[in-house]
Motif scaffolding. Sequence first.
Motif, mmCIF file in Angstrom:
data_model
loop_
_atom_site.group_PDB
_atom_site.id
_atom_site.type_symbol
_atom_site.label_atom_id
_atom_site.label_comp_id
_atom_site.label_asym_id
_atom_site.label_seq_id
_atom_site.Cartn_x
_atom_site.Cartn_y
_atom_site.Cartn_z
ATOM 1 N N VAL A 13 0.863 -1.177 0.000
ATOM 2 C CA VAL A 13 0.000 0.000 0.000
ATOM 3 C C VAL A 13 0.901 1.228 0.000
ATOM 4 C CG1 VAL A 13 -1.789 1.271 1.248
ATOM 5 C CG2 VAL A 13 -1.790 -1.247 1.264
ATOM 6 N N ASP A 14 0.683 2.106 -0.982
ATOM 7 C CA ASP A 14 1.509 3.314 -1.045
ATOM 8 C C ASP A 14 0.755 4.416 -1.777
ATOM 9 O OD1 ASP A 14 3.760 4.908 -0.558
ATOM 10 O OD2 ASP A 14 5.101 3.269 -1.070
ATOM 11 N N TRP A 15 1.279 5.619 -1.668
ATOM 12 C CA TRP A 15 0.665 6.792 -2.283
ATOM 13 C C TRP A 15 0.921 6.806 -3.780
ATOM 14 C CZ3 TRP A 15 -2.625 8.961 0.868
ATOM 15 C CH2 TRP A 15 -2.434 8.780 2.234
ATOM 16 N N CYS A 16 -0.050 7.289 -4.528
ATOM 17 C CA CYS A 16 0.060 7.390 -5.987
ATOM 18 C C CYS A 16 0.680 8.743 -6.311
ATOM 19 C CB CYS A 16 -1.318 7.252 -6.627
ATOM 20 S SG CYS A 16 -1.281 7.242 -8.422
ATOM 21 N N LYS A 17 1.983 8.826 -6.149
ATOM 22 C CA LYS A 17 2.670 10.071 -6.460
ATOM 23 C C LYS A 17 4.067 9.741 -6.947
ATOM 24 C CE LYS A 17 4.075 10.982 -1.684
ATOM 25 N NZ LYS A 17 4.017 11.925 -0.579
ATOM 26 N N SER A 18 4.792 10.749 -7.364
ATOM 27 C CA SER A 18 6.115 10.570 -7.961
ATOM 28 C C SER A 18 6.998 9.648 -7.130
ATOM 29 C CB SER A 18 6.793 11.934 -8.097
ATOM 30 O OG SER A 18 8.090 11.781 -8.625
ATOM 31 N N GLY A 19 7.462 8.590 -7.748
ATOM 32 C CA GLY A 19 8.392 7.681 -7.102
ATOM 33 C C GLY A 19 7.749 6.618 -6.233
ATOM 34 N N LYS A 20 6.689 6.958 -5.533
ATOM 35 C CA LYS A 20 6.075 6.011 -4.601
ATOM 36 C C LYS A 20 5.405 4.839 -5.321
ATOM 37 C CE LYS A 20 6.161 6.602 -0.713
ATOM 38 N NZ LYS A 20 7.150 6.049 0.215
ATOM 39 N N TRP A 21 4.770 5.106 -6.471
ATOM 40 C CA TRP A 21 4.128 4.021 -7.218
ATOM 41 C C TRP A 21 5.166 2.994 -7.654
ATOM 42 C CZ3 TRP A 21 5.628 2.837 -12.118
ATOM 43 C CH2 TRP A 21 6.389 3.795 -12.784
ATOM 44 N N ALA A 22 6.342 3.442 -8.056
ATOM 45 C CA ALA A 22 7.398 2.528 -8.499
ATOM 46 C C ALA A 22 7.956 1.730 -7.323
ATOM 47 C CB ALA A 22 8.513 3.308 -9.198
ATOM 48 N N GLU A 23 8.127 2.382 -6.190
ATOM 49 C CA GLU A 23 8.560 1.667 -4.991
ATOM 50 C C GLU A 23 7.558 0.576 -4.626
ATOM 51 O OE1 GLU A 23 9.307 4.306 -1.708
ATOM 52 O OE2 GLU A 23 10.608 5.583 -2.908
ATOM 53 N N ALA A 24 6.277 0.889 -4.740
ATOM 54 C CA ALA A 24 5.226 -0.090 -4.419
ATOM 55 C C ALA A 24 5.344 -1.325 -5.310
ATOM 56 C CB ALA A 24 3.848 0.544 -4.566
ATOM 57 N N ILE A 25 5.606 -1.117 -6.589
ATOM 58 C CA ILE A 25 5.751 -2.245 -7.514
ATOM 59 C C ILE A 25 6.943 -3.108 -7.123
ATOM 60 C CG2 ILE A 25 6.349 -2.865 -9.890
ATOM 61 C CD1 ILE A 25 4.506 -0.510 -10.751
ATOM 62 N N GLY A 26 8.070 -2.484 -6.876
ATOM 63 C CA GLY A 26 9.264 -3.237 -6.483
ATOM 64 C C GLY A 26 9.061 -3.998 -5.189
ATOM 65 N N GLN A 27 8.464 -3.341 -4.217
ATOM 66 C CA GLN A 27 8.232 -4.005 -2.934
ATOM 67 C C GLN A 27 7.257 -5.168 -3.076
ATOM 68 O OE1 GLN A 27 7.700 -0.009 -0.899
ATOM 69 N NE2 GLN A 27 8.313 -1.289 0.829
ATOM 70 N N SER A 28 6.197 -4.981 -3.855
ATOM 71 C CA SER A 28 5.222 -6.067 -4.002
ATOM 72 C C SER A 28 5.853 -7.276 -4.688
ATOM 73 C CB SER A 28 3.988 -5.603 -4.771
ATOM 74 O OG SER A 28 4.258 -5.441 -6.149
ATOM 75 N N LEU A 29 6.718 -7.041 -5.659
ATOM 76 C CA LEU A 29 7.398 -8.155 -6.330
ATOM 77 C C LEU A 29 8.318 -8.889 -5.353
ATOM 78 C CD1 LEU A 29 8.202 -6.510 -9.758
ATOM 79 C CD2 LEU A 29 6.603 -8.400 -9.346
ATOM 80 N N TYR A 30 9.030 -8.136 -4.528
ATOM 81 C CA TYR A 30 9.907 -8.782 -3.543
ATOM 82 C C TYR A 30 9.090 -9.577 -2.518
ATOM 83 C CZ TYR A 30 12.760 -9.903 0.322
ATOM 84 O OH TYR A 30 13.360 -10.631 1.314
ATOM 85 N N TYR A 31 8.041 -8.953 -1.970
ATOM 86 C CA TYR A 31 7.221 -9.636 -0.971
ATOM 87 C C TYR A 31 6.578 -10.891 -1.558
ATOM 88 C CZ TYR A 31 7.583 -5.204 1.586
ATOM 89 O OH TYR A 31 8.031 -4.084 2.220
ATOM 90 N N ALA A 32 6.133 -10.818 -2.806
ATOM 91 C CA ALA A 32 5.531 -11.981 -3.471
ATOM 92 C C ALA A 32 6.539 -13.123 -3.563
ATOM 93 C CB ALA A 32 5.016 -11.590 -4.849
ATOM 94 N N ALA A 33 7.771 -12.793 -3.922
ATOM 95 C CA ALA A 33 8.818 -13.818 -4.012
ATOM 96 C C ALA A 33 9.131 -14.384 -2.621
ATOM 97 C CB ALA A 33 10.076 -13.231 -4.651
ATOM 98 N N ALA A 34 9.234 -13.511 -1.634
ATOM 99 C CA ALA A 34 9.603 -13.938 -0.284
ATOM 100 C C ALA A 34 8.518 -14.785 0.381
ATOM 101 C CB ALA A 34 9.911 -12.717 0.587
ATOM 102 N N LEU A 35 7.246 -14.497 0.059
ATOM 103 C CA LEU A 35 6.134 -15.188 0.717
ATOM 104 C C LEU A 35 5.421 -16.187 -0.203
ATOM 105 C CD1 LEU A 35 4.663 -12.123 2.660
ATOM 106 C CD2 LEU A 35 6.085 -13.987 3.572
ATOM 107 N N ASN A 36 5.953 -16.365 -1.412
ATOM 108 C CA ASN A 36 5.391 -17.306 -2.382
ATOM 109 C C ASN A 36 3.911 -16.998 -2.665
ATOM 110 O OD1 ASN A 36 5.649 -19.372 -4.228
ATOM 111 N ND2 ASN A 36 4.958 -20.928 -2.769
ATOM 112 N N LYS A 37 3.640 -15.731 -2.987
ATOM 113 C CA LYS A 37 2.296 -15.245 -3.306
ATOM 114 C C LYS A 37 2.345 -14.488 -4.616
ATOM 115 C CE LYS A 37 0.593 -15.963 1.003
ATOM 116 N NZ LYS A 37 -0.558 -16.773 1.327
#
Length: 127
Positions: A65-89
Amino acid sequence: MKLFLLWLVFQPLPADAHTWNEVKWSAHICKTHFGQEPVNGTTVEVQTPDGARADIVTKEFVYEVDWCKSGKWAEAIGQSLYYAAALNKKPGIVLLMKDADKERKYYLRALAVCNKYDIKLIVQRVP
């Protein structure tokens, strides 16, 4: 063409919603989007094996969950991909959008990436 979810919420919010941080929004989204309090199957702030914290985890998806503003949307994508890999989701993001006109370009960037890489996208309008 890959599918994505766009969830624009125009429901009434509590009067203090404009003061909420990401953790409070995560709990609210668990209740309103997933239909339950953030327990038993949908949890908030789940720790990965290395100590990182995923914002929302369901049986199938992990959401950042993150704010839809400069830079934050991209961080959200990167974090979600990492968390998905780490938690097998499967990965997902929830973008908190305050000003649709000003944040449109960031939403469209996130949408393009989410569509290409099959990341579930939810947009929560906030006051």
